[in-house]
Design a protein around this motif. Structure first.
Motif, PDB file in Angstrom:
ATOM      1  N   VAL B  17       0.861  -1.180   0.000  1.00  0.00           N
ATOM      2  CA  VAL B  17       0.000   0.000   0.000  1.00  0.00           C
ATOM      3  C   VAL B  17       0.895   1.227   0.000  1.00  0.00           C
ATOM      4  O   VAL B  17       1.621   1.460   0.955  1.00  0.00           O
ATOM      5  N   VAL B  18       0.874   1.948  -1.077  1.00  0.00           N
ATOM      6  CA  VAL B  18       1.688   3.159  -1.182  1.00  0.00           C
ATOM      7  C   VAL B  18       0.772   4.327  -1.502  1.00  0.00           C
ATOM      8  O   VAL B  18       0.071   4.314  -2.511  1.00  0.00           O
ATOM      9  N   LEU B  19       0.726   5.284  -0.609  1.00  0.00           N
ATOM     10  CA  LEU B  19      -0.051   6.491  -0.853  1.00  0.00           C
ATOM     11  C   LEU B  19       0.875   7.682  -0.637  1.00  0.00           C
ATOM     12  O   LEU B  19       1.525   7.775   0.402  1.00  0.00           O
ATOM     13  N   ASP B  20       0.959   8.541  -1.615  1.00  0.00           N
ATOM     14  CA  ASP B  20       1.816   9.726  -1.489  1.00  0.00           C
ATOM     15  C   ASP B  20       0.981  10.918  -1.046  1.00  0.00           C
ATOM     16  O   ASP B  20      -0.133  11.109  -1.533  1.00  0.00           O
TER      17      ASP B  20
END
Lengths: 351, 168
Positions: B17-20
Motif C-alpha cells: 500500500v503506497v499512498l503519497d
C-alpha cells in the motif's frame, strides 16, 4: 423522543487544493463563525462530534488537531467518527436523545488534495480480494454506471441533465466550486473520462469543512427564529462485496427514507449527496421525490464535494431553506463508501 | 494439495500500500518554522487573555478563537519546568548518553518548548534551572527547531516555583 433542531450552519468555500492552510486552519474560521453567529461559547455547548478521515490526512489521529479549533481546555465532551460529518450529526442527535446533552456542535472536514483521492478510496474495498488489484474510485463508480445504462435504468442524457441542473443552481452558492451554465448536448459530445462516465458525471475533488449546531426543545427556540426540526433521521448500510448488492438501485436509501418517513407528507426541497450523476439519480428515485421538489438548490455534491463534510453540508443547506421559510419540509441525504454503500436520510420540518 | 494444506489458513498476503501525500505545515506553523531559519523564536498572543503560544497553530486551543495579529518575538532563554533523563540513543540528537530531555518555558511565553540539555551533568539538572539556547552554526540552519542544538545552563539563580507553576 426529544425534539431536536438544526439551529446554525457554516461552511468554508470548497476549493480544489488549499495549499496555504492545513486541515485545522481550514476549520478554525468555520468553527469561530458558527459559535459567534449563534452567540455561543465552547462552555455553552454540551457535546462536540466531528467527522474526518485519517486516510485523507495521511496521519493517525489527525482529527485530534481539529480540537484546537473548538478550544478543548477546560476539557470538553467530544467524539469523532471516521465518516462524513452527517454521521457525527447522527451521534450527536442520539446523545441529545439520551438526555446527556441539550446542545451539540457537529463538524466535518477534509483536505483530499494532499493525496491521490481515487487511490485512497480504494482502501475502502475488501483488503484480501479487491484491494490487491487497486481499483480506483472513479472506475468502481463507472462499473455501476455501466450496469445502470445497460440495464435501461437510466440514460447518459439523464445523467448529463443532473450535471446541468446542479451546476446551474450552484451558481448562486458562494461556497461552491464547479458551477455554470452547461448544455446537455454539448456535454454529451464530450469524450468519456472513465467509460461510461464523462468529466461532468464526476463530482469535483474539494478541500473544505462545514459545521452545525443542533439543540433540543426550548434551547433550539432560543437559538433560532424558525428552527429546522429533525423529524426523521436514519442511516442504513449495505455489504462490502459489490457483487452481493443490487447496484442499479439504492436499497439502503429506500429503507432509510421509509424509516425517516420521507413520504409521510409533501417535500419542498431535497439536498442529495451524489458523488456521480448516476448515483444522484438512484438516490432521488430511492427517496421517492415528486416532480415539484426543488432538488439541490445549493448545487449539490456535483458543485462542491468536500469529502467528510459534503453530507453534513447537504443537511445544512436543507436547514437554510427551512430557516428562510422557502421550505416547510425538506429531506437531506448523505452517502459513504463505494457505489452508495451507506446512506443517511434526514427529514427537516419548520414546525 | 493434501487435505491438511487445504485447511491451512493463508497467513501472509502481500498487498503493498503506497499512498503519497503532499503536506503543507499550514500558515501558522510555516511562519514559526521559517523564523527558526532566521534564528528567531516567534510566538503568538491569544486575543482573549493575552497568553503567548509558542508555537502557535492558528487558534487558541483554550478559547477556540483564531489567533491573528503580529507575532511575538521571544528570547532564546528560559526556565526548565520539568525534565527526564534519557538513556536511549536517538539518531537526531548528538549528545552523549545519558542526557536530560527538558521542557523549557521561554521568558515571555506561556507554553512549553520541548528540547534537550547539554553542557550539564544529569546530576545537576533540576526544575527552575535557567537555560539558554546553543544554536548550530548558521550555515547548517534549516526551517527547524533543530537549529537549536541544545539548551545549556546560564548559571543564573533558579526561577522560583511560584513563577512557573501555572505552566507545568
Amino acid at each position: 423522543m426529544r425534539d431536536v433542531a438544526v439551529v446554525a450552519f457554516t461552511q468554508a468555500k470548497s476549493v480544489r487544493a488549499e495549499r496555504d492552510l492545513n486541515e485545522t486552519e481550514i476549520l478554525i474560521p468555520v468553527i469561530h463563525d458558527i459559535k459567534r453567529g449563534a452567540g455561543l461559547e465552547t462552555k455553552d455547548i454540551d457535546f462536540v462530534c466531528s467527522g474526518s478521515s485519517d486516510y485523507l490526512a495521511g496521519q493517525s489521529f489527525a482529527f485530534v488537531s481539529g480540537l484546537d479549533a473548538i478550544g478543548a481546555w477546560p476539557p470538553v465532551s467530544e467524539s469523532h467518527v471516521e465518516m462524513d460529518g452527517a454521521w457525527a450529526l447522527y451521534e450527536a442527535w442520539v446523545k441529545i436523545q439520551t438526555g446527556h446533552a441539550d446542545t451539540a456542535l457537529v463538524y466535518g472536514f477534509g483536505k483530499p488534495s494532499m493525496g491521490d483521492l481515487s487511490r485512497t478510496l480504494a482502501l475502502q474495498l475488501d483488503p484480501y480480494c479487491v484491494v490487491p488489484l487497486w481499483p480506483d474510485a472513479v472506475s468502481v463508480a463507472a462499473l455501476q454506471a455501466r450496469l445502470c445504462l445497460e440495464g435501461g435504468v437510466l440514460s447518459e442524457r439523464e445523467m448529463a441533465e443532473v450535471a446541468v441542473r446542479d451546476r446551474g443552481k450552484g451558481k448562486s452558492n458562494p461556497y461552491a466550486q464547479v458551477t455554470g451554465d452547461f448544455d446537455v448536448d454539448a456535454l454529451l459530445a464530450e469524450p468519456t473520462f472513465v467509460s461510461p462516465l464523462r468529466r461532468h458525471d464526476c463530482s469535483p475533488i474539494s478541500d473544505g469543512a462545514s459545521a452545525m449546531i443542533i439543540a433540543a426543545g426550548d434551547r433550539a427556540r432560543d437559538l433560532a427564529e424558525r428552527p429546522a426540526w429533525i423529524r426523521g433521521l436514519e442511516h442504513i448500510v449495505e455489504p462490502q462485496d459489490l457483487g452481493i448488492r443490487d447496484l442499479t438501485t439504492s436499497r439502503s436509501t429506500q429503507i432509510a427514507a421509509d424509516r425517516a418517513a420521507v413520504g409521510k407528507d409533501k417535500i419542498d426541497v431535497a439536498e442529495v449527496c451524489g458523488p456521480f450523476t448516476h448515483q444522484s439519480i438512484l438516490v432521488e428515485r430511492a427517496l421517492g421525490l415528486g416532480e415539484s421538489v426543488d432538488v439541490n438548490p445549493s448545487g449539490g455534491a456535483l458543485s462542491a464535494h468536500p469529502l467528510m463534510a459534503a453530507g453534513l453540508t447537504r443537511i445544512g443547506e436543507a436547514s437554510k431553506r427551512i430557516w428562510d421559510g422557502s421550505a416547510d419540509r425538506a429531506v437531506a441525504h448523505a452517502t459513504s463508501g463505494p457505489c452508495l454503500q451507506q446512506n443517511l436520510v434526514c427529514v427537516l420540518e419548520g414546525a | 494439495m493434501s487435505e491438511s494444506e487445504e485447511r491451512k489458513p493463508v497467513e501472509v498476503l502481500r498487498t503493498p500500500v503506497v499512498l503519497d501525500y503532499t503536506y503543507s505545515a499550514g500558515q501558522s506553523s510555516s511562519r514559526h518554522l521559517r523564523a527558526f531559519g532566521k534564528g528567531k523564536l516567534l510566538g503568538q498572543r491569544c486575543p482573549v487573555d493575552g497568553r503567548v503560544y509558542f508555537p502557535s497553530r492558528g487558534s487558541c486551543p483554550q478559547h477556540g478563537v483564531p489567533i491573528e495579529g503580529e507575532p511575538v518575538e521571544l528570547p532564546d532563554r528560559g526556565t526548565i519546568v520539568t525534565y527526564s533523563v534519557n538513556r536511549v540513543p536517538s539518531e537526531n540528537i548528538d549528545l552523549e548518553l545519558p542526557y536530560a530531555a527538558i521542557q523549557v518555558l521561554l521568558d515571555g511565553a506561556d507554553t512549553i518548548l520541548f528540547h534537550v540539555l547539554g553542557e550539564s551533568s544529569i546530576d545537576d539538572v533540576h526544575m527552575g534551572m535557567r537555560v539558554e539556547a546553543v544554536w548550530k552554526p548558521e550555515e547548517e540552519w534549516d526551517d527547524s527547531v533543530a537549529n537549536i542544538r541544545y539548551f545549556r545552563p546560564t548559571g543564573e539563580p533558579d526561577t522560583p516555583f511560584d513563577q512557573y507553576k501555572e505552566h507545568i
